[in-house]
Design a protein around this motif. Structure first.
Motif, short mmCIF file in Angstrom:
data_model
loop_
_atom_site.label_atom_id
_atom_site.label_comp_id
_atom_site.label_asym_id
_atom_site.label_seq_id
_atom_site.Cartn_x
_atom_site.Cartn_y
_atom_site.Cartn_z
N ASN A 67 0.84 -1.20 0.00
CA ASN A 67 0.00 0.00 0.00
C ASN A 67 0.88 1.25 0.00
O ASN A 67 1.97 1.27 0.58
CB ASN A 67 -0.91 0.01 1.22
N TYR A 68 0.39 2.32 -0.59
CA TYR A 68 1.16 3.55 -0.71
C TYR A 68 0.20 4.73 -0.83
O TYR A 68 -1.00 4.58 -1.09
CB TYR A 68 2.06 3.51 -1.96
N THR A 69 0.75 5.90 -0.64
CA THR A 69 0.01 7.14 -0.86
C THR A 69 0.39 7.68 -2.23
O THR A 69 1.58 7.88 -2.50
CB THR A 69 0.34 8.18 0.23
N PRO A 70 -0.57 7.91 -3.13
CA PRO A 70 -0.24 8.38 -4.48
C PRO A 70 0.66 9.61 -4.44
O PRO A 70 0.42 10.56 -3.68
CB PRO A 70 -1.60 8.68 -5.10
N THR B 48 2.00 -3.65 -10.54
CA THR B 48 0.72 -3.81 -9.84
C THR B 48 0.47 -5.28 -9.56
O THR B 48 0.87 -6.16 -10.32
CB THR B 48 -0.43 -3.24 -10.68
N ASP C 130 -3.97 6.11 -7.47
CA ASP C 130 -3.91 4.80 -6.83
C ASP C 130 -4.12 3.71 -7.88
O ASP C 130 -5.18 3.62 -8.50
CB ASP C 130 -4.98 4.71 -5.73
N ARG D 131 -2.64 -2.34 -4.98
CA ARG D 131 -1.44 -2.88 -4.31
C ARG D 131 -0.34 -3.19 -5.34
O ARG D 131 -0.61 -3.59 -6.46
CB ARG D 131 -1.79 -4.16 -3.55
#
Length: 807
Positions: free
Chosen positions: A62-65, A89, A144, A147
Motif C-alpha cells: 500500500n502507498y500514498t499516491p 501492480t 492509486d 497494491r
C-alpha cells in the motif's frame, strides 16, 4: 606456465567484468524488462540467499499516491555486483505493462533504467563494484493503481544470479517476542565474546567496551564506556553509518542516563540510510534492561536483545545472526531519548564514531586481527624448518585469536600467484581415508572486484574419495582479515572457529584435538580446492593447533630427491650412455676385447648407482600418505609418467646383464637374436627412455623447488639430449656407411688360392693362438667421436648436477 595461467584467468574474467559492468545493456533491455532475466545464458539459482528489499511499502504493497518512499536492498550474507528492480501492480504483475512509479538512485553505483518508454520506471546498477547495501527512492504513481509488488533480480557473479524475486514474499526470518525475557545474572554461558576500543585494551581502561554471549533466543550484552550522558552500540552492514553519501542502514542500541537521577535506560533505535538522526523502533519488544548505572563519568549497562528480527520490525532491526560491522559512539548530553531522538551528528557526540575493523557475527562472536602475523606463536614451513616467509615454498603461522578465544587465526604465505594454498587436519594421515579431512585456506579467483583472493572452508569426504567439497555452511565460522597476492606470493590472514558448528559435524573437525597437519598448494584457482599437482606435505606427528606452537614435516625429502636426481644423471648420461656408445662404435677401434671391458665397467657401475638412486626415492616418500610412492593418477600425470618410465628403465637395466650372461657364441646361427635383444631393444630402448625420464624428473624437481620454466637444469638436459643424440646418430650412420664401403672393396680385391685353402685345412687340426687384431683404419675417427660424446655428457652432466645441488 604461471604467467599463461594468470593471463587465461584474467581473460576468463573479462566477460564478467565488461558484459554487465553498467547494468542491463540497451539492446537487451526489452528482454530484461519482461522477465527480469539477465542475459548471461545461465539459470537462476534457487533459493534466495539473503538479498532482501526493505521499505515502508513492503510487505503491505500500500502507498500514498505521489509519495516518495526509500527502498533499501540489503545482502544479509555476502555481497552482490548487479541488480534490476521494478514495481508492478499486483493484479497484473507478470506483464511488463504493469510497471508503475519512478525510481531515483541514491548513490553513484546505481542508475535509472527504461522499460515502458519512461526513464526511471526501473533501476539497475551502474557499476559492477561489490555492494552490501543500496538505497533508492521510489515515487508512487500519481493515482492509486492498487497494491504493488517489488520484483527484483540479483547478480552475485556472471554465472550466479537470482531472478524475479518478489519482495512481498522474500522477507527476512522473523519471530515473535518471547513471553518472558531471559535471566542474565550468573546463569547461561560465560561471556566469551568481547570487543574494546582501543583494540586490545584491558576492560576497565577501554574508552568503550562490550561483551556478549548467546542465551537461547537472545544475546546478552554487557556494555560500558566513558561518557556522562549515553553510550551506543551500532550494528550495520557497512562501515559508513552517518555518512550521508555512502548510505548504510544501522540498528542502534543506546544506554542513556535519565535526565533526573542516575538511572540508565536502554532504547532500540535505527538509522535510515544517509540520516544522522535516529528513529525509534515501532516497538521496544525484544529488548530488556537487566541493570544500569553511572559511576563517575563511566556508564555501565547490561541488557538482552532478541537475535532474530521481530514481526513488525523488518527494516528497523538487523538480525544478530548476520555478519555486520560494529560501531560505537557516546555523548555527554542528557537529552531524553524517549522523547527527543538525539542527533548523532551534533556536538552532543563525544569524539568520532569508531568502527570495528571488520565485520562481526554477534551470534558467534567478533573476530578481528590487526597485529603483525609474527605475533602468532605457532610456526610451520616447508621445505625447511628455518626458511623465511620470503623464501619458503609454504610458510604459515597460527594462534588463538587474541580478541576471541573461540577462534584460531592463521597466516599463510605460499610461493604462487595463481592457485590456492591450504592447511588441513586429519586423524588418519591419509587423504580421503577412513575419516574426513578438514581443509581451509585461500585461493585466487577471477573476481577482480573481491580483490582476486577468497578464503574457503572445505573438506575431503571419508571413504577414499579425495574430492574436495565446500562446507555445508559456506564460510560460516571462517573470517577473513587480509587477503592478496604480494611480491609474487599468495598471502592470507583469516580466523577459523575452533569448535564445530551445528550441522557441520560431517565436514568440520574440532581444532582443539590432535591431528596430522597437511599443507598443500595447487595451480588451479577457485574453491572448493582442486586436486593438488604434487603430493601435499604431512606433519611427522600429531599436533594440537590450539595448545601447541610447532610442527615438523619430513624435511629430508627434498635432499633425498635431490640426491636421487644427481645419481640418476651420473648413472645414465655419464656412465650408461657412454658404455652403450663404447659398444656401438668402438669394437673396430678396440678389436681385442678392450671395448667390452670398458663397456662392462661403465654399465655395471651405472647399474649400481641406479639401484641406489632407485631406493632413495622410496625412502624419500616413506612418510607420505602413499607410503613410499608419489601421488599417482590424473592429479599428478607428470609424476605418474616419471614413476612408470622409471620402473621400466630400471627393469631393463637389471635384465640386460642377465640376458648377456646367457648369450650364445658369436658364431652361433641365433646370435642375431641376442644382438638385437641386448643391444637394440633393451639397451637402446633403456637409453631413450632414460633421457625422457630424466627430463621429466628435472621438470618435477623444478616444480618442487621453483618454477619449472625457471629451472636451468631442465634446459641444459634438453641441450645434452639433443647434442648427444645428434652426434651419436651421425657417428652411427657414418661408420655404417664406411664399413659397407670397406667390405665391398675387400670382396672385390681378395681371393684365396687352392694352396692357401689347403694350408687353412691343415691348420684346423692344430690351430695356432689367434693373432691380435689390428685396430680398424678409422680407429682415430672412432676415438674422436667417442671422446666428443664423453665431453658432451661429462661437461653438461656436471653442469646439471651443480644446478640441482645449488637450487
Amino acid at each position: 606456465m604461471k604467467w599463461l595461467v594468470l593471463l587465461l584467468s584474467l581473460l576468463s574474467a573479462v566477460p564478467t567484468i565488461l558484459a554487465r559492468r553498467d547494468g542491463a545493456p540497451t539492446n537487451e533491455q526489452e528482454n530484461a524488462c519482461q522477465d527480469l532475466m539477465p542475459q548471461h545464458g545461465v539459470p537462476s539459482q534457487p533459493p534466495n540467499m539473503g538479498f532482501i528489499l526493505f521499505s515502508d511499502v513492503i510487505p503491505s504493497g500500500n502507498y500514498t499516491p505521489g509519495e516518495t518512499y526509500e527502498v533499501r536492498l540489503n545482502a544479509t550474507i555476502g555481497d552482490f555486483a548487479g541488480l534490476f528492480i521494478q514495481a508492478r501492480t499486483e493484479t497484473n504483475q507478470d506483464d511488463v505493462s504493469s510497471i508503475v512509479g519512478l525510481w531515483t538512485p541514491l548513490s553513484n553505483l546505481s542508475r535509472r533504467a527504461q522499460c515502458n518508454g519512461v526513464n526511471g520506471d526501473a533501476i539497475t546498477h551502474s557499476s559492477a563494484e561489490r555492494k552490501r547495501e543500496q538505497f533508492f527512492n521510489w515515487t508512487a504513481p500519481a493515482i492509486d493503481m492498487g497494491r504493488i509488488h517489488f520484483l527484483y533480480s540479483i547478480v552475485v557473479a556472471f554465472s550466479n544470479i537470482f531472478v524475479k524475486l518478489n519482495a512481498t514474499v522474500e522477507r527476512p526470518p522473523v519471530t515473535v517476542a518471547p513471553a518472558t525475557m531471559p535471566p542474565q545474572g550468573e546463569q547461561g554461558e560465560p561471556f566469551l565474546n568481547s570487543y574494546g576500543e582501543p583494540l586490545g585494551c584491558p576492560q576497565n581502561e577501554c574508552a568503550f567496551y562490550v561483551e556478549w554471549r548467546s542465551n537461547g533466543q537472545f544475546i546478552d550484552f554487557r556494555m560500558e564506556g566513558n561518557a556522562s550522558g549515553w553510550i551506543a552500540l551500532g550494528i550495520s552492514g557497512q562501515n559508513s553509518a552517518l555518512d550521508t553519501v555512502n548510505r548504510s542502514f544501522s540498528d542502534v542500541l543506546v544506554c542513556q542516563v535519565e535526565a533526573v537521577g542516575s538511572a540508565v535506560n536502554v532504547t532500540d533505535l535505527f538509522l535510515r540510510g544517509g540520516e544522522v538522526t535516529p528513529s525509534f523502533d515501532s516497538s521496544q519488544e525484544g529488548l530488556d534492561l537487566t541493570s544500569g548505572e553511572i559511576t563517575g563519568d563511566r556508564i555501565f549497562c547490561n541488557f538482552s536483545r532478541v537475535q532474530i528480527i521481530l514481526v513488525g520490525q523488518e527494516g528497523q532491526d538487523v538480525s544478530l545472526s548476520d555478519d555486520n560491522f560494529l560501531f560505537f559512539l557516546s555523548g555527554n548530553a542528557t537529552d531524553t531519548v524517549n522523547e527527543v531522538p538525539m542527533d548523532f551528528n551534533t556536538s552532543a557526540v563525544s569524539g568520532n564514531v569508531i568502527f570495528s575493523p571488520a565485520r562481526a557475527n554477534i551470534n558467534r562472536g567478533f573476530v578481528v586481527f590487526t597485529a603483525p602475523f609474527t605475533t602468532l606463536p605457532g610456526k610451520g614451513s616447508f621445505p625447511t624448518s628455518s626458511c623465511s616467509r620470503e623464501d619458503c615454498d609454504f610458510y604459515f603461522r597460527w594462534g588463538v585469536n587474541p580478541n576471541n578465544p573461540n577462534y584460531l587465526t592463521f597466516f599463510i604465505s605460499a610461493d604462487l600467484t595463481v592457485g590456492w594454498a591450504a592447511i588441513g587436519v586429519s586423524r588418519d594421515r591419509r587423504m580421503g581415508g577412513d575419516e574426513i579431512d578438514d581443509i581451509f585456506g585461500c585461493s585466487t579467483n577471477n573476481d577482480l572486484f573481491r580483490g582476486g583472493v577468497e578464503v574457503a572452508d572445505t573438506f575431503n569426504i571419508a571413504g577414499g574419495d579425495r574430492q574436495n567439497f565446500g562446507d555445508n555452511s559456506g564460510t560460516d565460522g571462517l573470517v577473513s582479515h587480509r587477503l592478496g597476492v604480494l611480491n609474487g606470493r599468495l598471502e592470507c590472514t583469516f580466523s577459523r572457529l575452533i569448535a564445530v558448528l551445528p550441522g557441520e559435524d560431517g565436514s568440520d573437525l574440532d581444532l582443539d584435538n590432535s591431528y596430522y597437519i597437511i599443507i598443500g598448494t595447487g595451480e588451479n584457482p577457485g574453491t572448493p580446492f582442486t586436486r593438488h599437482e604434487r603430493n601435499p606435505e604431512w606433519s611427522t606427528s600429531e599436533v594440537n593447533l590450539v595448545r601447541e606452537s610447532s610442527v615438523d614435516f619430513d624435511y629430508a625429502r627434498i635432499p633425498l630427491i635431490r640426491t636421487h636426481g644427481i645419481l640418476m644423471v651420473f648413472s645414465w648420461p655419464i656412465l650408461a650412455w657412454l658404455g652403450i656408445a663404447m659398444a656401438r662404435h668402438m669394437k673396430p677401434a678396440l678389436p681385442n676385447g678392450g671395448w667390452f671391458l670398458m663397456h662392462r665397467i661403465l654399465v655395471i657401475t651405472s647399474l649400481f648407482f641406479t639401484c641406489v638412486a632407485f631406493l632413495l626415492i622410496f625412502v624419500a616418500f616413506r612418510n607420505t600418505e602413499t607410503r613410499g610412492l608419489i601421488t599417482l593418477g590424473d592429479m599428478n600425470k607428470t609424476g605418474t609418467a616419471h614413476f612408470a618410465i622409471g620402473i621400466i628403465v630400471v627393469a631393463l637395466q637389471i635384465s640386460n646383464p642377465i640376458i648377456a650372461f646367457f648369450r650364445c657364441h658369436p658364431g652361433d646361427d641365433n646370435r642375431w637374436i641376442f644382438n638385437n635383444l641386448h643391444g637394440v631393444l633393451v639397451g637402446t630402448g633403456a637409453e631413450i627412455l632414460s633421457a625422457v625420464n630424466i627430463l621429466l624428473g628435472l621438470y618435477l624437481f623444478g616444480d618442487k623447488i621453483a618454477d619449472p620454466e625457471e629451472f636451468d637444469a631442465f634446459y641444459v638436459m634438453i641441450a645434452l639430449v639433443v647434442l648427444f643424440g645428434v652426434v651419436d646418430f651421425a657417428l652411427y650412420i657414418f661408420f655404417l656407411l664406411s664399413r659397407a664401403f670397406c667390405e665391398d672393396r675387400t670382396m672385390a680385391t681378395e681371393s684365396e688360392s687352392p694352396r692357401e685353402m689347403k694350408n687353412v685345412a691343415s691348420a684346423a687340426d692344430h690351430p695356432p693362438p689367434p693373432p691380435k687384431k689390428d685396430p680398424s683404419p678409422d680407429h682415430w675417427l672412432r676415438w674422436g667421436g667417442w671422446i666428443t660424446l664423453a665431453a658432451i655428457v661429462i661437461l653438461l652432466g656436471i653442469i646439471i648436477i651443480v644446478l640441482v645441488s645449488i637450487r
